[in-house]
Scaffold this motif. Sequence first.
Motif, mmCIF file in Angstrom:
data_model
loop_
_atom_site.group_PDB
_atom_site.id
_atom_site.type_symbol
_atom_site.label_atom_id
_atom_site.label_comp_id
_atom_site.label_asym_id
_atom_site.label_seq_id
_atom_site.Cartn_x
_atom_site.Cartn_y
_atom_site.Cartn_z
ATOM 1 N N ILE A 249 43.123 48.090 44.410
ATOM 2 C CA ILE A 249 44.269 48.995 44.269
ATOM 3 C C ILE A 249 44.744 48.970 42.824
ATOM 4 O O ILE A 249 44.321 48.120 42.020
ATOM 5 C CB ILE A 249 45.444 48.595 45.191
ATOM 6 C CG1 ILE A 249 45.959 47.204 44.808
ATOM 7 C CG2 ILE A 249 45.068 48.670 46.654
ATOM 8 C CD1 ILE A 249 47.317 46.892 45.404
ATOM 9 N N ALA A 250 45.651 49.873 42.491
ATOM 10 C CA ALA A 250 46.309 49.894 41.183
ATOM 11 C C ALA A 250 47.787 50.190 41.382
ATOM 12 O O ALA A 250 48.147 51.064 42.175
ATOM 13 C CB ALA A 250 45.674 50.940 40.262
ATOM 14 N N ALA B 165 42.421 35.909 35.886
ATOM 15 C CA ALA B 165 41.199 35.457 36.552
ATOM 16 C C ALA B 165 41.470 35.183 38.025
ATOM 17 O O ALA B 165 42.597 34.857 38.413
ATOM 18 C CB ALA B 165 40.672 34.204 35.865
ATOM 19 N N PRO B 166 40.460 35.298 38.880
ATOM 20 C CA PRO B 166 40.642 34.954 40.296
ATOM 21 C C PRO B 166 41.044 33.487 40.458
ATOM 22 O O PRO B 166 40.692 32.632 39.646
ATOM 23 C CB PRO B 166 39.260 35.210 40.904
ATOM 24 C CG PRO B 166 38.597 36.165 39.964
ATOM 25 C CD PRO B 166 39.110 35.813 38.604
ATOM 26 N N ARG B 167 41.784 33.229 41.506
ATOM 27 C CA ARG B 167 42.217 31.870 41.824
ATOM 28 C C ARG B 167 41.009 31.020 42.205
ATOM 29 O O ARG B 167 40.172 31.419 43.016
ATOM 30 C CB ARG B 167 43.206 31.896 42.988
ATOM 31 C CG ARG B 167 43.780 30.552 43.387
ATOM 32 C CD ARG B 167 44.655 30.741 44.611
ATOM 33 N NE ARG B 167 45.488 29.599 44.917
ATOM 34 C CZ ARG B 167 45.121 28.572 45.679
ATOM 35 N NH1 ARG B 167 43.890 28.564 46.199
ATOM 36 N NH2 ARG B 167 45.937 27.580 45.923
ATOM 37 N N LYS C 284 38.571 44.143 44.311
ATOM 38 C CA LYS C 284 38.269 43.975 45.729
ATOM 39 C C LYS C 284 37.894 42.527 46.035
ATOM 40 O O LYS C 284 37.300 41.836 45.211
ATOM 41 C CB LYS C 284 37.119 44.912 46.111
ATOM 42 C CG LYS C 284 36.662 44.797 47.549
ATOM 43 C CD LYS C 284 35.486 45.721 47.818
ATOM 44 C CE LYS C 284 34.974 45.560 49.243
ATOM 45 N NZ LYS C 284 33.802 46.446 49.514
ATOM 46 N N ILE C 285 38.252 42.086 47.228
ATOM 47 C CA ILE C 285 37.796 40.793 47.749
ATOM 48 C C ILE C 285 37.054 41.059 49.051
ATOM 49 O O ILE C 285 37.622 41.594 50.003
ATOM 50 C CB ILE C 285 38.964 39.822 48.001
ATOM 51 C CG1 ILE C 285 39.729 39.553 46.714
ATOM 52 C CG2 ILE C 285 38.449 38.508 48.591
ATOM 53 C CD1 ILE C 285 40.917 38.618 46.909
ATOM 54 N N SER D 121 41.987 34.983 45.334
ATOM 55 C CA SER D 121 42.811 36.077 44.816
ATOM 56 C C SER D 121 41.928 36.947 43.938
ATOM 57 O O SER D 121 40.884 36.505 43.452
ATOM 58 C CB SER D 121 44.006 35.533 44.019
ATOM 59 O OG SER D 121 43.564 34.915 42.821
ATOM 60 N N PRO D 122 42.299 38.204 43.684
ATOM 61 C CA PRO D 122 41.415 39.114 42.948
ATOM 62 C C PRO D 122 41.534 38.987 41.432
ATOM 63 O O PRO D 122 42.530 38.492 40.907
ATOM 64 C CB PRO D 122 41.899 40.491 43.407
ATOM 65 C CG PRO D 122 43.368 40.277 43.637
ATOM 66 C CD PRO D 122 43.497 38.891 44.194
#
Length: 479
Positions: free
Chosen positions: A348-349, A245-247, A315-316, A288-289
Motif C-alpha cells: 500500500i501507499a 528495513a524489514p523487522r 508486500k509480505i 514487517s515490510p
Amino acid sequence: MKLYVIATLVLCFFYLDKSYGQSNHYWTRNYGSESMLLNGSVIGGVTDLGAVYYNPARLALTENPAFIISADVYELNSYRIEDAIGNRKDLKQSSFGGAPSLAAGTIDMKEKSRSTFAYAILLRYDNDFGFSYRDEVTRNVLPNVPGDELFEGELNVTNNLKDQWFGGSWAYKLKDNFSFGVSLFGSRTEGSKGNKFDMTALDQNKDITKYDYSRGYSFQSYGILAKFGAAYSTDHMDLGMTITAPRAHLFGKGSYNYQLYFAAPDDSGIEDIYTNDYQSDLDIQLKSPLSIGMGASYHLAENKVIHFSAEYFGKISTYNILEAAPHEMQSKPDSTIYFSLTDSRKSIANAGVGVEWFLSKKVSFYGGFSTDFNAAPENTVSFVTQESSASNISFDANFYHVAGGVLLKFKGAEFTLGATHTSGNTDFDKPVNFPTGDNPSDVTIANDGRMLWDRWQFIVSFSVPFLKDYVDKLEEKIF
C-alpha cells in the motif's frame, strides 16, 4: 460433529473477525508534538524530536538540540457494531486513558560537531480491545430436541497488541544544507487473542445442555529494525527521503490453549465432548515490510509552511507466526485438532499534507490530514470461526486522520495543545439462520452489519530543555 450446531449459535451474537487491531495499519500513530499536529506529513521538514522516527537525517539540521520530553496523549476510543445481533440492536463500548507516544533526547557532543546523537522510546502499537456479550432467550436452539429451550449464551473476546520501540539515532551533516542519518531500534512486541463461548440450554424435560469453548494464543517477540534517512534544505524548501528495513526477529516464544467441554442429554443424539490442550515455548516469527518514504516542506512565506509526505509499504507473503502441535481429543482419540496463526500484507501507499501558520514568534497554528490504508489482504480467515488456520489481522478498514492545534513558545519552554481524530468502519458479517442438519456451514450469511471505530487524541505537550545545564557540565568533563 453435531456439537457445531451449538457452536454456530454463538456466531449469531458475534462474528468478530472485525475486532479491533491495527498491526495492518502503518500510519495510525504519530510522534512528536508538532509532527502529531501535522499528521506525520513531515518526512522532509520535521523539526521536533519526531525526527528519530520520521527522518533521522533531520536531527543534524535541527537547531539547538537538547534533552526534551515530548507529547503526552490522551485517547478516547469508541466502538459500535450496528445491528450486531439482529432486531436493530447495537453493541457499544468506549474507553479513555493516557497514551504516551514518545520520550526522546538529543545531545550535540561538541559545539562544532557535525554529528548529532539521539535516543528514543516510542509506542508503535498499543491496541487493547475486549468485548463481552450475554443474552437469554427462549427458542428452539437444539434441532434434535423437540420444543423450545431456555437458552443463555455468553461470549468473551480479547484482542491485544503492544509494540514498543527503543533505540538511538545518529545524524551527520555532510554540508550545511545536506545530511544523512540512521535510527536503529529494538522492538518488543506482545500479542494475544482469545475467544470464550459459554452456553447453557434447559429443555422442556428439565435436562441441561452445556457448551464451554475457549481458544487463545499469545506471543512475545524481540527484534531489531533500522531506518535510513537523507535530508536536503534550501531557502524555501526542505526535502527528505527514508528507507525502513524489514523487522528482523531475534527471539521470542508463543503459547496456545484450547478447551472444549460439551454435555447433552442422552436423547439429544449429540455426543459428549471433553478435550483440552495447553502448549508453551512455541517457536514464532514476526515480520514487517520494507518501506520507502519521501517528503517535502515548502515555505510559502515567512509565516506559512506546507508539508507533503508519502510512504510506500511492500508486500509480505503469507507465513506462520506460530503453529501449535496437533493434539487429539481426550473423549475421541481418533479426532485431531490443528491450529496455525498466519499473517500477510498487501503493498500500500499512504500520503499526508500539513500546514503551519506562524501567527507570531510565540504562537503557531497547525493542521493536517493523512490516509492510513488497510494492508490486510482479501479473504482472511477469522480467528473466531474455529478453523484450523486463522489470520492475525483483524480490522480491515481504511482510516483517515485529521488534526489541529496550537504551539505556544515561552522562554526556555514550549507548550502544545491539540487534537487528532480518526475513524473507520467495516462490514460486519453475521448468520441469520441456524443449520438444520449435520453441515455446520449450512448457514445464511448477511452482510448488513457495520462495525465503526472512532478515536480522539488530545495532545498536551511540554518541551523543556531542563537538563541542558547538566549536559553542558558533562561535556566539559568529557572533552
